[in-house]
Scaffold this motif. Structure first.
Motif, PDB file in Angstrom:
ATOM      1  N   ASP A 134      12.970  -5.591  -1.561  1.00 20.87           N
ATOM      2  CA  ASP A 134      12.595  -6.298  -2.800  1.00 20.87           C
ATOM      3  C   ASP A 134      11.441  -5.571  -3.501  1.00 20.87           C
ATOM      4  O   ASP A 134      11.464  -5.369  -4.721  1.00 20.87           O
ATOM      5  N   LEU A 135      10.437  -5.183  -2.718  1.00 19.32           N
ATOM      6  CA  LEU A 135       9.265  -4.520  -3.310  1.00 19.32           C
ATOM      7  C   LEU A 135       9.634  -3.149  -3.864  1.00 19.32           C
ATOM      8  O   LEU A 135       9.167  -2.755  -4.942  1.00 19.32           O
ATOM      9  N   LEU A 136      10.473  -2.427  -3.146  1.00 20.89           N
ATOM     10  CA  LEU A 136      10.895  -1.108  -3.636  1.00 20.89           C
ATOM     11  C   LEU A 136      11.718  -1.237  -4.910  1.00 20.89           C
ATOM     12  O   LEU A 136      11.562  -0.451  -5.847  1.00 20.89           O
ATOM     13  N   GLU A 137      12.586  -2.244  -4.957  1.00 20.76           N
ATOM     14  CA  GLU A 137      13.384  -2.463  -6.167  1.00 20.76           C
ATOM     15  C   GLU A 137      12.455  -2.666  -7.369  1.00 20.76           C
ATOM     16  O   GLU A 137      12.652  -2.073  -8.435  1.00 20.76           O
ATOM     17  N   ASP A 138      11.419  -3.481  -7.185  1.00 21.42           N
ATOM     18  CA  ASP A 138      10.478  -3.750  -8.280  1.00 21.42           C
ATOM     19  C   ASP A 138       9.673  -2.519  -8.674  1.00 21.42           C
ATOM     20  O   ASP A 138       9.157  -2.434  -9.786  1.00 21.42           O
ATOM     21  N   PRO A 147      13.671  -9.999   8.034  1.00 22.78           N
ATOM     22  CA  PRO A 147      12.918 -10.476   6.860  1.00 22.78           C
ATOM     23  C   PRO A 147      11.997  -9.393   6.291  1.00 22.78           C
ATOM     24  O   PRO A 147      11.896  -9.233   5.075  1.00 22.78           O
ATOM     25  N   GLY A 148      11.348  -8.652   7.161  1.00 24.65           N
ATOM     26  CA  GLY A 148      10.452  -7.585   6.694  1.00 24.65           C
ATOM     27  C   GLY A 148      11.205  -6.495   5.948  1.00 24.65           C
ATOM     28  O   GLY A 148      10.713  -5.945   4.956  1.00 24.65           O
ATOM     29  N   THR A 149      12.404  -6.186   6.416  1.00 24.18           N
ATOM     30  CA  THR A 149      13.195  -5.142   5.758  1.00 24.18           C
ATOM     31  C   THR A 149      13.653  -5.612   4.381  1.00 24.18           C
ATOM     32  O   THR A 149      13.599  -4.853   3.405  1.00 24.18           O
ATOM     33  N   GLN A 205       0.838  -1.216   0.000  1.00 23.49           N
ATOM     34  CA  GLN A 205       0.000   0.000   0.000  1.00 23.49           C
ATOM     35  C   GLN A 205       0.864   1.254   0.000  1.00 23.49           C
ATOM     36  O   GLN A 205       0.595   2.215  -0.724  1.00 23.49           O
ATOM     37  N   PHE A 206       1.896   1.231   0.814  1.00 22.62           N
ATOM     38  CA  PHE A 206       2.811   2.384   0.869  1.00 22.62           C
ATOM     39  C   PHE A 206       3.447   2.627  -0.495  1.00 22.62           C
ATOM     40  O   PHE A 206       3.468   3.764  -1.002  1.00 22.62           O
ATOM     41  N   ILE A 207       3.928   1.561  -1.117  1.00 28.38           N
ATOM     42  CA  ILE A 207       4.645   1.722  -2.386  1.00 28.38           C
ATOM     43  C   ILE A 207       3.692   2.145  -3.502  1.00 28.38           C
ATOM     44  O   ILE A 207       4.039   2.976  -4.348  1.00 28.38           O
ATOM     45  N   ALA A 208       2.473   1.624  -3.497  1.00 32.15           N
ATOM     46  CA  ALA A 208       1.491   2.046  -4.511  1.00 32.15           C
ATOM     47  C   ALA A 208       1.271   3.550  -4.410  1.00 32.15           C
ATOM     48  O   ALA A 208       1.179   4.249  -5.425  1.00 32.15           O
ATOM     49  N   ASP A 209       1.211   4.057  -3.205  1.00 31.59           N
ATOM     50  CA  ASP A 209       1.008   5.498  -2.996  1.00 31.59           C
ATOM     51  C   ASP A 209       2.191   6.291  -3.555  1.00 31.59           C
ATOM     52  O   ASP A 209       2.002   7.217  -4.352  1.00 31.59           O
ATOM     53  N   ILE A 210       3.400   5.938  -3.184  1.00 29.79           N
ATOM     54  CA  ILE A 210       4.527   6.783  -3.638  1.00 29.79           C
ATOM     55  C   ILE A 210       4.795   6.607  -5.137  1.00 29.79           C
ATOM     56  O   ILE A 210       5.303   7.525  -5.782  1.00 29.79           O
ATOM     57  N   ARG A 211       4.423   5.476  -5.692  1.00 32.54           N
ATOM     58  CA  ARG A 211       4.583   5.322  -7.148  1.00 32.54           C
ATOM     59  C   ARG A 211       3.685   6.285  -7.905  1.00 32.54           C
ATOM     60  O   ARG A 211       4.063   6.821  -8.927  1.00 32.54           O
ATOM     61  N   LYS A 269      19.691  -2.958  -8.007  1.00 32.39           N
ATOM     62  CA  LYS A 269      20.218  -1.858  -8.829  1.00 32.39           C
ATOM     63  C   LYS A 269      19.800  -0.493  -8.283  1.00 32.39           C
ATOM     64  O   LYS A 269      20.487   0.493  -8.472  1.00 32.39           O
ATOM     65  N   ARG A 270      18.621  -0.445  -7.676  1.00 38.18           N
ATOM     66  CA  ARG A 270      18.041   0.849  -7.287  1.00 38.18           C
ATOM     67  C   ARG A 270      17.896   1.018  -5.780  1.00 38.18           C
ATOM     68  O   ARG A 270      17.496   2.079  -5.309  1.00 38.18           O
ATOM     69  N   THR A 271      18.223  -0.008  -5.029  1.00 37.03           N
ATOM     70  CA  THR A 271      17.904  -0.029  -3.603  1.00 37.03           C
ATOM     71  C   THR A 271      19.187  -0.307  -2.828  1.00 37.03           C
ATOM     72  O   THR A 271      19.897  -1.269  -3.145  1.00 37.03           O
ATOM     73  N   SER A 272      19.467   0.516  -1.829  1.00 39.29           N
ATOM     74  CA  SER A 272      20.713   0.289  -1.090  1.00 39.29           C
ATOM     75  C   SER A 272      20.491   0.451   0.408  1.00 39.29           C
ATOM     76  O   SER A 272      19.567   1.150   0.836  1.00 39.29           O
ATOM     77  N   PRO A 273      21.334  -0.198   1.208  1.00 37.04           N
ATOM     78  CA  PRO A 273      21.143  -0.137   2.665  1.00 37.04           C
ATOM     79  C   PRO A 273      21.735   1.128   3.280  1.00 37.04           C
ATOM     80  O   PRO A 273      22.712   1.676   2.776  1.00 37.04           O
TER      81      PRO A 273
END
Ligand code: GUN
Ligand code: FE
Length: 422
Positions: A139-143, A132-134, A110-116, A187-191
């Motif tokens: 993974d979801l943000l990368e996609d 695991p949640g992080t 839901q969060f990612i759908a909003d910011i997209r 590629k797009r997501t970093s810690p």
């Protein structure tokens, strides 16, 4: 493949105070970077496909320098509380639920759908303390195609049992396990290292995070001097430390060679202000959160005058809205109250300055991001401001003002991140 030209009405900051504008102009993307803005398309780019956005505004993608992904679900609740009570009654119980991966997946989607859908192209994100949640969030943000830095939160004290980490050693071992899992995976997501704030982190935990930082050269995010009660608490927890900021600095987690973003910085002491400046800390100004939690007003004018890099944060769920247009509008508003009520020498932010904060200012934490000068990473949004009822035939800065204060996600027609349309 990644090379094209956008045609439309272009606006971006060249400095803190100045906007560059071009009506009916070309913005060229080559290999994910801007090749510049042109009134007439140079010969060497004439073969590129043109995306015609005639009559619409082309703006840099916005940067959210501070947001909590797991807090999206309860944004706008508990807003009659101050920071510590709000954390206790709303934040910690909700974040504890992210142990459950099925719950985390629904909430993060839901969060990612909003910011997209919205105008932001990059974010610096807190997850929860759960590994695991992080990883799932990353993974979801990368996609999603957005570019983000994401932190597994460290918190080994002063939180209730299901959420607090057992001890510093557990928190550090989890952090190392998380970093092993995510390093090189995206590629797009970093810690980014994420001690929650000093009240949540024992000295031993801070020491260990400093060692991890040294080993792996990671950036750091946290909270600083948000609320007066919180600052008094930090003073009692660390009576021998000169300021709240010095408590991070004591462990090598406060700027210098370590890219560091600190949210809020509402109440800096003189010593803390000097350290923020000396260590080149990025300040994430979160005006809506500071209003909602009655935290105060950050002295943004003073930071800008001192050359401190400042960007904007939604601080969801302290702030209820993810859009950094909303943060720009609120930043202008609170800067006027600061000037009127607190310091008549601190001029209110102009529209150009607020736009700078949400683009170039925050973007600089990611590198050459937030503008369209040649060489900048190509993050752009196309906004159809003709849909906003009211006056038309306006100049580009006037149109930008309407977008900042009045637009919503419906007017965001296209969005490009590092040259890729999402
Ligand atoms: N300080 C420590 N944790 C938090 C948080 O989740 N939100 C805000 N606004 N401040 C904090
Ligand atoms: Fe926050």
């Amino acid at each position: 493949m990644n090379n094209f030209t956008l045609f439309g009405d272009i606006c971006y900051n060249t400095t803190e105070r100045t906007l560059a504008t071009a009506t009916g102009a070309y913005l060229v993307c080559l290999d994910g970077k801007s090749a510049g803005v042109f009134d007439f398309l140079p010969e060497q780019y004439k073969h590129l496909p043109v995306i015609d956005c005639r009559g619409q505004l082309i703006l840099p993608g916005l940067v959210d320098l501070h947001v909590h992904a797991p807090q999206y679900s309860y944004r706008s609740l508990g807003m009659d509380l101050e920071l510590i009570d709000w954390l206790t009654l709303h934040t910690f119980p909700e974040e504890a639920r992210f142990e459950d991966l099925a719950y985390a997946k629904l909430a993060y989607e839901q969060f990612i759908a909003d910011i997209r859908r919205g105008p932001n192209t990059r974010s610096v994100v807190f997850a929860t303390r759960h590994v695991p949640g992080t990883v799932l969030l990353m993974d979801l943000l990368e996609d999603s195609g957005l570019i983000t830095m994401v932190g597994k939160v460290n918190m080994d004290r002063h939180a209730p049992a299901p959420l607090v980490e057992h001890d510093a050693a557990t928190s550090l071992a989890d952090t190392r396990a998380w970093l092993r899992e995510v390093t090189g995976r995206y590629k797009r997501t970093s810690p980014i290292l994420t001690p929650r704030f000093i009240p949540s982190c024992s000295d031993a935990l801070m020491e260990g995070l400093g060692e991890i930082q040294q080993e792996l050269s990671l950036p750091v995010q946290s909270h600083l001097s948000e609320n007066q009660g919180e600052i008094t608490w930090v003073e009692s927890l660390r009576p021998h430390t000169m300021s709240y900021g010095h408590a991070y600095h004591a462990h090598g987690l406060f700027g210098g060679d370590v890219p560091t973003v600190m949210a809020h910085c509402v109440w800096p002491s003189e010593d803390e202000f000097s350290l923020i400046k000396k260590q080149k800390i990025w300040v994430a100004h979160c005006p809506q959160s500071n209003i909602n939690l009655a935290s105060g007003i950050a002295p943004v004018r003073r930071y800008l005058e001192a050359g401190v890099p400042v960007g904007l944060g939604s601080d969801v769920a302290g702030g209820a809205h993810t859009s950094i247009f909303r943060a720009m509008s609120d930043a202008i508003g609170v800067s006027k109250l600061y000037w009127r009520l607190m310091d008549q020498t601190a001029a209110p932010l102009t529209l150009a300055e607020a736009f700078y904060l949400g683009t170039l200012g925050g973007g600089s934490f990611f590198g050459q991001v937030g503008g369209f000068a040649a060489g900048f990473e190509f993050d752009a949004i196309v906004v159809d401001d003709r849909e906003i009822p009211g006056k038309h035939n306006l100049t580009i800065p006037e149109r930008l003002a309407r977008v900042v204060h009045l637009s919503d996600e419906r007017q965001i027609k296209r969005k490009f991140v590092r040259g890729v349309e999402i």
